[in-house]
Every structure is written in structure tokens, then in C-alpha cells.
Enzyme design. Structure first.
Site, PDB file in Angstrom:
ATOM      1  N   THR A   1       0.781  -0.903  -0.281  1.00 47.13           N
ATOM      2  CA  THR A   1       0.208  -0.266  -0.219  1.00 47.13           C
ATOM      3  C   THR A   1       1.213   1.351  -0.254  1.00 47.13           C
ATOM      4  O   THR A   1       0.431   1.847  -0.268  1.00 47.13           O
ATOM      5  CB  THR A   1      -1.141   0.217   1.328  1.00 47.13           C
ATOM      6  OG1 THR A   1      -1.638  -1.289   1.345  1.00 47.13           O
ATOM      7  CG2 THR A   1      -1.513   0.975   1.093  1.00 47.13           C
TER       8      THR A   1
ATOM      9  N   HIS B   1       1.998   1.173  -3.619  1.00 47.30           N
ATOM     10  CA  HIS B   1       0.967   3.102  -4.110  1.00 47.30           C
ATOM     11  C   HIS B   1       0.395   3.765  -3.592  1.00 47.30           C
ATOM     12  O   HIS B   1       0.196   4.555  -4.874  1.00 47.30           O
ATOM     13  CB  HIS B   1      -0.669   1.916  -3.984  1.00 47.30           C
ATOM     14  CG  HIS B   1      -0.581   0.672  -4.330  1.00 47.30           C
ATOM     15  ND1 HIS B   1      -0.632   0.134  -5.828  1.00 47.30           N
ATOM     16  CD2 HIS B   1      -0.823  -1.058  -4.445  1.00 47.30           C
ATOM     17  CE1 HIS B   1      -1.233  -0.556  -6.241  1.00 47.30           C
ATOM     18  NE2 HIS B   1      -1.155  -1.998  -5.092  1.00 47.30           N
TER      19      HIS B   1
END
Length: 339
Positions: free
Chosen positions: A42, A45
Site C-alpha cells: 500500500t 501504491h
């Protein structure tokens, strides 16, 4: 004003280590001096501009450390306590929070995602989100409780049946935890696919019954004596092409778990007739959902082994380079030593 070092993501693909003010704990908050912070998909990202985070932001939602300050009204903790923290912040009052769906809280926030996180020397967290580390638990394990709590939530969602024949794509740090959890849950055949032989070897040590190098097997070999597909298929890669392939191996009345995080704009093709005719259950698993205590209990009892999954430890100054160039292909979990 006192300052600290922090890795700041200033915009998509722009990260730098800066001197920033040390945050002050507000009412009901604690200030934690960070010891270890884990790097998650994450975070990557967020760095690439593929997630919900605003900029600029200090990432970091997997962490451990010691309490360095207490905000007003905080009791039950003391300076120097060794702790970890649940990064997801729920209001506790909306319809979702009141029906055991707090990870979908209408006022959801998350440390390191929507507010500054732990890839810094200090971070503030609501005291209700803080958990003491058990005696003997290392800071490395403590920084792994958040990802393990995600696995607990996934298992709560999946509810694997004893003896279920299972296929998992992706034997990274999250995949290795899922493998251990699935074995403890009582699945039978557990086939694992990955691009790295050493990760597949570790999967076999945890209980995978068959392992396959990506791109080096045929469909018949993978299915073996399951011509109609597996009872459970799990994606832990977040790669759309892998996800489309994974769904092809899901058998009648099978359960599919999407655990890997994709980019927000990613899409796949799915046959609605297959979904109907094959009686599939498609399951998502977003973050944690009041699963930190269970994760701590798993880790304390060594039911899920975490420290072998930490394959690299870097300094905070090394983080922008890692974001830009990526981790080594053979790495599982990379953690940052900060304290």
C-alpha cells in the site's frame, strides 16, 4: 520548535527525507517514538499515486516503538511502554461501526494513509488504538502485527472449511502469513504459485503441499486430480493479469479471496455466467476489522511466525531510493530501523 526526520511523499513518485516538526499528541492521543516500521505494498501504491492518500503525507502504518508522550485524558499507558498500534481510526458511532464493519466507517481515517504515519522518528496515534507488546516480543514482530491483523480479518471473511483444497498466488510476506493461517485452519491440498524459488521453498516449510514457479507449469499439472477447480483460490499479488488467471482455477461453489491490493484504476474481465453457473463466492478483505488483539495472540503463541519474514532492514535515509527502484526480488518484508 523541535524537529524530527521523516520520509515525506510530496506527490506521485516524489519522496524525500525531511526535517519536520515533531507532532504534539492531542487529547486522547499518545506520541510514539518509532523503532521499526514495515514497508507495505500500500505504501508503494501511495508513492505511485495509485491510492486514496492526500499529499504531502508521511507514510507508514505498520510500526512499533515506545510511548514518548501522553495527550490530555490518556490513562492506562506510561512513558516508555513498548507498543504497536492499529492504524485504522473508526468513529465507533456510524451504522458500519455499530454492525462490526468498522473498516468501512463513514469517517474512516488511517495513520500513514490519510494522516501522517510512522516512517518518521515520531508518530501520534489515538490511545484507544495502541496495544502493548507482550514481554519477549521484538520490535520487528511488533511492526508485523498490523499485516497479521489483516490476515486475521481475511480468515474471518473466508471461513475456510476443513479439508478445503486451496490455491494461492503470491508467496511474499503476506502470502507466507496466509499460508500459515490456512494450514492452521485445516485446508488439505495447498498449492502455491510464485516467481521465486526461495519463496516457494519457504511456503513448503510452512505447509504448502505443492509449489509452482509462475509460467513454468501447465493447467493440467496445477489442477492435478481437480479437473473442475479448487474449493478456495486466493490472490496475494494484486496483479490484474494474475487475478484473471486465478479465477480460472476456481471450482463449483468455490470461494475466491482478493487479498492483494491493486491500483485503484485496475480492472479485470469476469464472466457473469461463470459467476452464476458455477455458484461462486467472491470475497474482498480490506485492511483490519477489530482484529489486532487476535493477531497479537497468534504472534505471541508463535502460531504465525513473523521474524523469518523480515529479510531486509534499512535506514530511513534509504527509503526514497527503495520507493524509486523497488525492493530486491527475493525480499519478503523490508523494515526500517528508526529508533
Amino acid at each position: 520548535m523541535s524537529t524530527m526526520k521523516a520520509c515525506v511523499i510530496e506527490g506521485p513518485r516524489s519522496a524525500a527525507v525531511r526535517e519536520v516538526p515533531i507532532p504534539e499528541p492531542g487529547p486522547g492521543e499518545v506520541l510514539i517514538r518509532v523503532e521499526r516500521a514495515g514497508i507495505c505494498g500500500t505504501d508503494v501504491h501511495i508513492y505511485k499515486g495509485e491510492y486514496v492518500s492526500p499529499y504531502p503525507i508521511i507514510p507508514g502504518h505498520e510500526f512499533s516503538g515506545t510511548i514518548a508522550g501522553l495527550g490530555g485524558g490518556v490513562d492506562g499507558f506510561a512513558i516508555g511502554d513498548r507498543v504497536t498500534a492499529e492504524p485504522n481510526i473508526h468513529c465507533g458511532r456510524c451504522a458500519y461501526c455499530l454492525s462490526q464493519r468498522g473498516n468501512h466507517c463513514v469517517s474512516w481515517q488511517a495513520v500513514g494513509v490519510t494522516r501522517d504515519g510512522a516512517m518518521a522518528e515520531y508518530v501520534t496515534v489515538p490511545a484507544r488504538n495502541v496495544f502493548r507488546l507482550p514481554d519477549g516480543m521484538s520490535f520487528a514482530e511488533g511492526a508485523f502485527i498490523e499485516p497479521l491483523a489483516c490476515v486475521v480479518h481475511a480468515m474471518n471473511r473466508l471461513q475456510p472449511a476443513p479439508g478445503a483444497r486451496t490455491l494461492l498466488f503470491g508467496a511474499g510476506a503476506m502470502g507466507q502469513q496466509l499460508i500459515q493461517a490456512l494450514v492452521h485452519a485445516g485446508v488439505s491440498d495447498l498449492a502455491v504459485v510464485d516467481i521465486a524459488e526461495d519463496k516457494l521453498a519457504m511456503a513448503a516449510e510452512w505447509g504448502a503441499t505443492r509449489t509452482f514457479l509462475s509460467g513454468q507449469y501447465d493447467e493440467a499439472e496445477l489442477l492435478e486430480d481437480l479437473p473442475r477447480g479448487f474449493d478456495i483460490v486466493v490472490d496475494a499479488t494484486g496483479i490484474p493479469q494474475v487475478i484473471e488467471q486465478a479465477l480460472k482455477y476456481l471450482g463449483p461453489a468455490g470461494k475466491y479471496l482478493q487479498f492483494g491490493v491493486t491500483a485503484r484504476t485496475a480492472t479485470i474481465q469476469l464472466s457473469p455466467f461463470d459467476l452464476f453457473q458455477r455458484d461462486w463466492t467472491l470475497i474482498g478483505s480490506m485492511a483490519t476489522n477489530n482484529t489486532f488483539q487476535q493477531a497479537l495472540q497468534w504472534a505471541k503463541a508463535k502460531r504465525i511466525r513473523l521474524e523469518p519474514l523480515v529479510t531486509s532492514v534499512i535506514g530511513l535515509d534509504d527509503l526514497p531510493h527503495l520507493f524509486e527502484h523497488g525492493a530486491r526480488p527475493d525480499d519478503l518484508k523490508v523494515q526500517i530501523q528508526i529508533g
